[in-house]
Design a protein around this motif. Structure first.
Motif, PDB file in Angstrom:
ATOM      1  N   PHE A  73     -48.865  67.581  12.592  1.00 34.89           N
ATOM      2  CA  PHE A  73     -49.023  68.400  11.387  1.00 34.89           C
ATOM      3  C   PHE A  73     -48.886  67.600  10.094  1.00 34.89           C
ATOM      4  CE2 PHE A  73     -47.574  71.138  14.811  1.00 34.89           C
ATOM      5  CZ  PHE A  73     -48.558  72.100  14.811  1.00 34.89           C
ATOM      6  N   ILE A  74     -48.631  66.315  10.219  1.00 35.44           N
ATOM      7  CA  ILE A  74     -48.537  65.454   9.033  1.00 35.44           C
ATOM      8  C   ILE A  74     -49.911  64.814   8.832  1.00 35.44           C
ATOM      9  CG2 ILE A  74     -47.400  63.437   8.021  1.00 35.44           C
ATOM     10  CD1 ILE A  74     -45.003  64.086   9.883  1.00 35.44           C
ATOM     11  N   PRO A  75     -50.562  65.103   7.692  1.00 35.64           N
ATOM     12  CA  PRO A  75     -51.931  64.602   7.489  1.00 35.64           C
ATOM     13  C   PRO A  75     -52.065  63.085   7.690  1.00 35.64           C
ATOM     14  CG  PRO A  75     -51.377  66.168   5.772  1.00 35.64           C
ATOM     15  CD  PRO A  75     -50.123  65.931   6.574  1.00 35.64           C
ATOM     16  N   TYR A  76     -51.084  62.330   7.282  1.00 32.13           N
ATOM     17  CA  TYR A  76     -51.132  60.872   7.391  1.00 32.13           C
ATOM     18  C   TYR A  76     -51.214  60.423   8.853  1.00 32.13           C
ATOM     19  CZ  TYR A  76     -49.654  56.010   6.992  1.00 32.13           C
ATOM     20  OH  TYR A  76     -49.578  54.646   7.080  1.00 32.13           O
ATOM     21  N   THR A  77     -50.616  61.164   9.800  1.00 32.75           N
ATOM     22  CA  THR A  77     -50.560  60.741  11.205  1.00 32.75           C
ATOM     23  C   THR A  77     -51.539  61.488  12.116  1.00 32.75           C
ATOM     24  OG1 THR A  77     -48.784  62.310  11.667  1.00 32.75           O
ATOM     25  CG2 THR A  77     -48.128  60.082  11.028  1.00 32.75           C
ATOM     26  N   GLN A  78     -52.293  62.445  11.571  1.00 32.09           N
ATOM     27  CA  GLN A  78     -53.158  63.257  12.423  1.00 32.09           C
ATOM     28  C   GLN A  78     -54.257  62.441  13.111  1.00 32.09           C
ATOM     29  OE1 GLN A  78     -54.306  66.386   9.724  1.00 32.09           O
ATOM     30  NE2 GLN A  78     -52.679  67.746  10.497  1.00 32.09           N
ATOM     31  N   ASP A  79     -54.849  61.487  12.404  1.00 34.29           N
ATOM     32  CA  ASP A  79     -55.889  60.658  13.025  1.00 34.29           C
ATOM     33  C   ASP A  79     -55.299  59.823  14.167  1.00 34.29           C
ATOM     34  OD1 ASP A  79     -57.819  61.623  11.311  1.00 34.29           O
ATOM     35  OD2 ASP A  79     -57.596  59.972   9.872  1.00 34.29           O
ATOM     36  N   THR A  80     -54.121  59.304  13.947  1.00 33.05           N
ATOM     37  CA  THR A  80     -53.458  58.505  14.984  1.00 33.05           C
ATOM     38  C   THR A  80     -53.129  59.368  16.195  1.00 33.05           C
ATOM     39  OG1 THR A  80     -52.480  57.126  13.254  1.00 33.05           O
ATOM     40  CG2 THR A  80     -51.505  56.979  15.443  1.00 33.05           C
ATOM     41  N   MET A  81     -52.678  60.599  15.958  1.00 36.12           N
ATOM     42  CA  MET A  81     -52.350  61.493  17.067  1.00 36.12           C
ATOM     43  C   MET A  81     -53.613  61.845  17.866  1.00 36.12           C
ATOM     44  SD  MET A  81     -49.138  61.615  16.861  1.00 36.12           S
ATOM     45  CE  MET A  81     -48.885  62.697  18.228  1.00 36.12           C
ATOM     46  N   ALA A  82     -54.709  62.117  17.164  1.00 35.78           N
ATOM     47  CA  ALA A  82     -55.970  62.437  17.846  1.00 35.78           C
ATOM     48  C   ALA A  82     -56.423  61.252  18.696  1.00 35.78           C
ATOM     49  CB  ALA A  82     -57.032  62.824  16.830  1.00 35.78           C
ATOM     50  N   ARG A  83     -56.320  60.056  18.142  1.00 36.77           N
ATOM     51  CA  ARG A  83     -56.698  58.837  18.885  1.00 36.77           C
ATOM     52  C   ARG A  83     -55.789  58.648  20.092  1.00 36.77           C
ATOM     53  NH1 ARG A  83     -59.580  55.577  21.379  1.00 36.77           N
ATOM     54  NH2 ARG A  83     -59.232  53.371  21.136  1.00 36.77           N
ATOM     55  N   GLY A  84     -54.521  58.929  19.931  1.00 34.57           N
ATOM     56  CA  GLY A  84     -53.574  58.821  21.044  1.00 34.57           C
ATOM     57  C   GLY A  84     -53.935  59.753  22.193  1.00 34.57           C
ATOM     58  N   TRP A  85     -54.336  60.998  21.867  1.00 33.38           N
ATOM     59  CA  TRP A  85     -54.727  61.934  22.918  1.00 33.38           C
ATOM     60  C   TRP A  85     -56.010  61.485  23.614  1.00 33.38           C
ATOM     61  CZ3 TRP A  85     -51.392  64.823  25.102  1.00 33.38           C
ATOM     62  CH2 TRP A  85     -50.308  65.317  24.396  1.00 33.38           C
ATOM     63  N   GLU A  86     -56.910  60.871  22.854  1.00 35.01           N
ATOM     64  CA  GLU A  86     -58.131  60.339  23.473  1.00 35.01           C
ATOM     65  C   GLU A  86     -57.771  59.248  24.490  1.00 35.01           C
ATOM     66  OE1 GLU A  86     -60.738  58.971  20.368  1.00 35.01           O
ATOM     67  OE2 GLU A  86     -60.913  60.966  19.484  1.00 35.01           O
ATOM     68  N   ILE A  87     -56.857  58.390  24.108  1.00 35.48           N
ATOM     69  CA  ILE A  87     -56.426  57.314  25.012  1.00 35.48           C
ATOM     70  C   ILE A  87     -55.730  57.902  26.238  1.00 35.48           C
ATOM     71  CG2 ILE A  87     -54.832  55.356  25.242  1.00 35.48           C
ATOM     72  CD1 ILE A  87     -55.432  54.782  22.244  1.00 35.48           C
ATOM     73  N   LEU A  88     -54.872  58.919  26.025  1.00 36.50           N
ATOM     74  CA  LEU A  88     -54.129  59.514  27.135  1.00 36.50           C
ATOM     75  C   LEU A  88     -55.033  60.266  28.116  1.00 36.50           C
ATOM     76  CD1 LEU A  88     -50.870  60.751  25.389  1.00 36.50           C
ATOM     77  CD2 LEU A  88     -51.102  58.913  27.063  1.00 36.50           C
ATOM     78  N   ASN A  90     -57.528  59.090  29.436  1.00 32.07           N
ATOM     79  CA  ASN A  90     -57.906  58.097  30.438  1.00 32.07           C
ATOM     80  C   ASN A  90     -56.705  57.587  31.238  1.00 32.07           C
ATOM     81  OD1 ASN A  90     -60.620  58.167  29.593  1.00 32.07           O
ATOM     82  ND2 ASN A  90     -60.149  56.756  27.922  1.00 32.07           N
ATOM     83  N   ALA A  91     -55.538  58.141  31.001  1.00 32.54           N
ATOM     84  CA  ALA A  91     -54.333  57.672  31.692  1.00 32.54           C
ATOM     85  C   ALA A  91     -54.397  58.030  33.174  1.00 32.54           C
ATOM     86  CB  ALA A  91     -53.086  58.295  31.062  1.00 32.54           C
ATOM     87  N   ASP A  92     -53.848  57.156  33.961  1.00 28.66           N
ATOM     88  CA  ASP A  92     -53.763  57.376  35.400  1.00 28.66           C
ATOM     89  C   ASP A  92     -52.904  58.616  35.690  1.00 28.66           C
ATOM     90  OD1 ASP A  92     -52.293  56.852  38.126  1.00 28.66           O
ATOM     91  OD2 ASP A  92     -54.055  55.539  38.122  1.00 28.66           O
ATOM     92  N   PRO A  93     -53.271  59.414  36.678  1.00 34.36           N
ATOM     93  CA  PRO A  93     -52.460  60.596  37.003  1.00 34.36           C
ATOM     94  C   PRO A  93     -50.993  60.254  37.289  1.00 34.36           C
ATOM     95  CG  PRO A  93     -54.546  60.706  38.164  1.00 34.36           C
ATOM     96  CD  PRO A  93     -54.486  59.369  37.492  1.00 34.36           C
ATOM     97  N   MET A  94     -50.748  59.063  37.812  1.00 36.90           N
ATOM     98  CA  MET A  94     -49.374  58.648  38.099  1.00 36.90           C
ATOM     99  C   MET A  94     -48.537  58.618  36.817  1.00 36.90           C
ATOM    100  SD  MET A  94     -47.304  58.000  40.495  1.00 36.90           S
ATOM    101  CE  MET A  94     -48.395  57.807  41.858  1.00 36.90           C
TER     102      MET A  94
END
Length: 118
Positions: A73-88, A90-94
């Motif tokens: 919810f912090i505008p400064y970190t929203q792009d980073t959070m979206a990118r983090g979810w994109e990376i996650l 592809n995370a292994d189910p383990m």
């Protein structure tokens, strides 16, 4: 009169003594087992309390997930959070099993213990 003869019969006395002895032995055994169960339950509770008394594990997880949630919810970190979810994605189910195990072990067990006490 017949009752007196029956009560004075040695066979009746042996059967009565054995029956009374068995009943009293069973009652004593049940009392000992119940006391051992109570002792074991209280020992586990005391040990769990002692172990968690100085543990910051739950508090660190709460702080981590609170910051993680707030960062969305912090505008400064929203792009980073979206990118983090994109990376996650592809995370292994383990990885997710490990995360679920950590959170479940920390919150699930303590929550279940609290619910069981009520």
């Amino acid at each position: 009169m017949i009752w007196l003869k029956l009560l004075n019969n040695p066979l009746t006395k042996i059967i009565a003594d054995k029956t009374i002895g068995a009943i009293s032995h069973k009652l004593k055994k049940d009392a000992i087992v119940k006391q051992k169960e109570l002792d074991a339950a209280s020992q586990i509770s005391i040990e769990q309390i002692k172990q968690q008394e100085h543990s910051w594990k739950d508090e660190w997880l709460v702080v981590f997930f609170t910051i993680l949630m707030a960062a969305h919810f912090i505008p400064y970190t929203q792009d980073t959070m979206a990118r983090g979810w994109e990376i996650l994605q592809n995370a292994d189910p383990m990885f997710w099993y490990i995360i679920l195990t950590i959170v479940g072990a920390s919150f699930g067990v303590t929550t279940m213990n609290k619910l069981k006490k009520k």
